[in-house]
Design a protein around this motif. Structure first.
Motif, PDB file in Angstrom:
ATOM      1  N   ARG A  23       0.811  -1.225   0.000  1.00 36.55           N
ATOM      2  CA  ARG A  23       0.000   0.000   0.000  1.00 36.55           C
ATOM      3  C   ARG A  23       0.843   1.273   0.000  1.00 36.55           C
ATOM      4  N   PRO A  24       1.987   1.320   0.679  1.00 38.24           N
ATOM      5  CA  PRO A  24       2.803   2.551   0.629  1.00 38.24           C
ATOM      6  C   PRO A  24       3.312   2.883  -0.775  1.00 38.24           C
ATOM      7  N   PHE A  25       3.288   1.881  -1.677  1.00 39.50           N
ATOM      8  CA  PHE A  25       3.842   2.090  -3.018  1.00 39.50           C
ATOM      9  C   PHE A  25       2.768   2.267  -4.094  1.00 39.50           C
ATOM     10  N   GLY A  26       1.523   1.989  -3.755  1.00 38.95           N
ATOM     11  CA  GLY A  26       0.458   2.132  -4.740  1.00 38.95           C
ATOM     12  C   GLY A  26      -0.827   1.480  -4.266  1.00 38.95           C
ATOM     13  N   ASN A  27      -1.920   1.812  -4.941  1.00 38.43           N
ATOM     14  CA  ASN A  27      -3.220   1.280  -4.530  1.00 38.43           C
ATOM     15  C   ASN A  27      -4.033   0.764  -5.717  1.00 38.43           C
ATOM     16  N   HIS A  28      -3.352   0.427  -6.803  1.00 38.83           N
ATOM     17  CA  HIS A  28      -4.051   0.041  -8.031  1.00 38.83           C
ATOM     18  C   HIS A  28      -3.801  -1.421  -8.374  1.00 38.83           C
ATOM     19  N   ILE A  29      -4.893  -2.147  -8.619  1.00 35.93           N
ATOM     20  CA  ILE A  29      -4.840  -3.578  -8.941  1.00 35.93           C
ATOM     21  C   ILE A  29      -5.580  -3.806 -10.254  1.00 35.93           C
ATOM     22  N   ILE A  30      -5.091  -4.741 -11.054  1.00 34.74           N
ATOM     23  CA  ILE A  30      -5.735  -5.099 -12.325  1.00 34.74           C
ATOM     24  C   ILE A  30      -6.109  -6.572 -12.287  1.00 34.74           C
ATOM     25  N   ILE A  31      -7.380  -6.872 -12.579  1.00 33.70           N
ATOM     26  CA  ILE A  31      -7.830  -8.258 -12.740  1.00 33.70           C
ATOM     27  C   ILE A  31      -8.574  -8.347 -14.065  1.00 33.70           C
ATOM     28  N   SER A  32      -8.796  -9.549 -14.542  1.00 35.31           N
ATOM     29  CA  SER A  32      -9.526  -9.691 -15.797  1.00 35.31           C
ATOM     30  C   SER A  32     -11.023  -9.767 -15.533  1.00 35.31           C
ATOM     31  N   ALA A  33     -11.792  -9.653 -16.606  1.00 32.31           N
ATOM     32  CA  ALA A  33     -13.252  -9.654 -16.508  1.00 32.31           C
ATOM     33  C   ALA A  33     -13.832 -11.040 -16.293  1.00 32.31           C
ATOM     34  N   ILE A  34     -12.981 -12.073 -16.292  1.00 33.84           N
ATOM     35  CA  ILE A  34     -13.492 -13.450 -16.220  1.00 33.84           C
ATOM     36  C   ILE A  34     -12.910 -14.219 -15.044  1.00 33.84           C
ATOM     37  N   GLU A  35     -12.487 -13.517 -14.021  1.00 34.72           N
ATOM     38  CA  GLU A  35     -11.862 -14.184 -12.883  1.00 34.72           C
ATOM     39  C   GLU A  35     -12.878 -14.923 -12.017  1.00 34.72           C
TER      40      GLU A  35
END
Length: 383
Positions: A85-97
């Motif tokens: 969290r100290p380095f960023g707050n962005h996560i990417i997942i796919s639409a079919i997880e």
């Protein structure tokens, strides 16, 4: 009985069950205990970890035993989020997880994290090029499955790995629950992958056991706090018989895996060829071998809800499912088919056949005979 629901769960192998029973009876010590019985249990656990690592081609210190794939997925998403969290707050997942990824992501959104969704094409395959457009300086994690659990689409893990080579600080997680034993390990466990989750009951192991591969040097907060088991990363008394029998199940699954994959592919191709001849049948799985796992076939009879076909086959002692086991009882719409832009009414017809090497051509022929009878009955409703 014809069991075509192996993506929901597989039957535990007899040899694996024997190992579970014998280990339960002979190794009663807690691995954390100081006495000889505890030491014996710990030694056995170490051997199981070594065996799993050897089969996956990774270091023994990179293998952690969990309770299931859901725990592994939650651990990676939440553990990465809280640790980085100290380095960023962005996560990417796919639409079919799997829901264990999407629901964990929703919880993180409530905690102030941002989640972007990677789109898929009409075959349910992740758009790897779109990943570049979604990456940000604050991105800390990308999570994608290797094989989709609903339509069997094989994801471009190698292409995604190549893109992420230029972003070494971003964790890359692969949910390989539906991939192990079905597609080659080299297609989803690349050098760039930081985490892989597996679930034993998907490859003829016991229920309640999972495996997490965690690349050495990655930062991950523990999901459980307690006695410091699993190298202080996953507290809780170890499931010695479950972990030992899981290692055996993995070894048996990967033995002669190429032959098993080809056998299952042949069964699927026979089903696909026959079902494609029906006017009112829609095929949702890709028909291309390179982009479709050998064991999953998703289709539907237009105008007939999926659960109607599932129960009609059940009356004939044939077992398939609607989409994923996690959503079928709740009658939730297929998130994968929705992401593939399949209209809702059409998606409601979807069912899934999932095979393994224990299925036979005789079963396929029997299924097709019964299906033909049901199709004729259902066709009258479509006129």
């Amino acid at each position: 009985m014809i069991y075509f629901d192996n993506s929901a769960t597989t039957a535990i192998q007899r040899d694996v069950l024997d190992t579970y029973v014998k280990t339960s009876q002979r190794f009663i010590g807690n691995p954390s205990s100081l006495h000889r019985l505890g030491e014996n249990a710990q030694n056995l656990l170490t051997k199981a970890r070594e065996q799993v690592a050897g089969l996956l081609g990774v270091k023994t210190s990179e293998i952690y035993f969990t309770s299931c794939g859901t725990e592994g997925n939650n651990w990676v998403l939440k553990g990465t989020a809280f640790e980085k969290r100290p380095f960023g707050n962005h996560i990417i997942i796919s639409a079919i997880e799997h829901p264990s990824v999407t629901k964990a992501a929703e919880q993180l959104i409530a905690q102030g994290f941002e989640v972007s969704i990677l789109p898929v094409n009409a075959q349910g395959i992740i758009d790897a090029i779109a990943l570049k457009q979604l990456l940000r300086p604050e991105t800390i994690l990308v999570s994608t499955m290797a094989v989709n659990n609903e339509v069997g689409s094989v994801q471009p893990i190698i292409a995604i790995s190549e893109i992420l080579e230029d972003y070494p600080t971003i964790h890359y997680h692969v949910d390989a629950v539906q991939a192990i034993g079905k597609v080659p390990i080299t297609t989803w466990l690349t050098e760039r992958v930081d985490f892989v989750t597996l679930s034993a009951h998907k490859f003829h192991g016991p229920r309640g056991v999972g495996i997490l591969y965690r690349k050495e040097g990655t930062r991950l907060s523990p999901l459980f706090a307690g006695g410091g088991q699993e190298n202080n990363q996953r507290s809780g008394t170890e499931n010695v018989p479950g972990n030992i029998s899981t290692a055996k199940a993995l070894r048996l699954t990967l033995t002669d895996s190429e032959w098993k994959i080809e056998k299952v592919r042949h069964l699927k191709d026979s089903l696909l060829s026959a079902l494609s001849e029906y006017e009112w049948v829609s095929i949702y799985s890709s028909t291309e071998a390179a982009t479709s796992a050998p064991h999953i076939l998703c289709f539907g009879i237009r105008g007939i809800r999926g659960e109607v076909l599932v129960h009609a086959l059940e009356e004939k002692d044939i077992y398939i499912s609607t989409t994923s086991a996690c959503s079928s009882k709740k009658k939730l719409n297929s998130s994968t088919l929705e992401a593939m832009d399949i209209p809702k009414k059409e998606a409601e017809t979807a069912v899934r056949i999932s095979l393994d090497e224990n299925n036979t051509m005789t079963e396929v022929e029997q299924f097709l005979t019964i299906f033909n009878q049901l199709y004729k009955k259902f066709s009258k409703l479509n006129r």
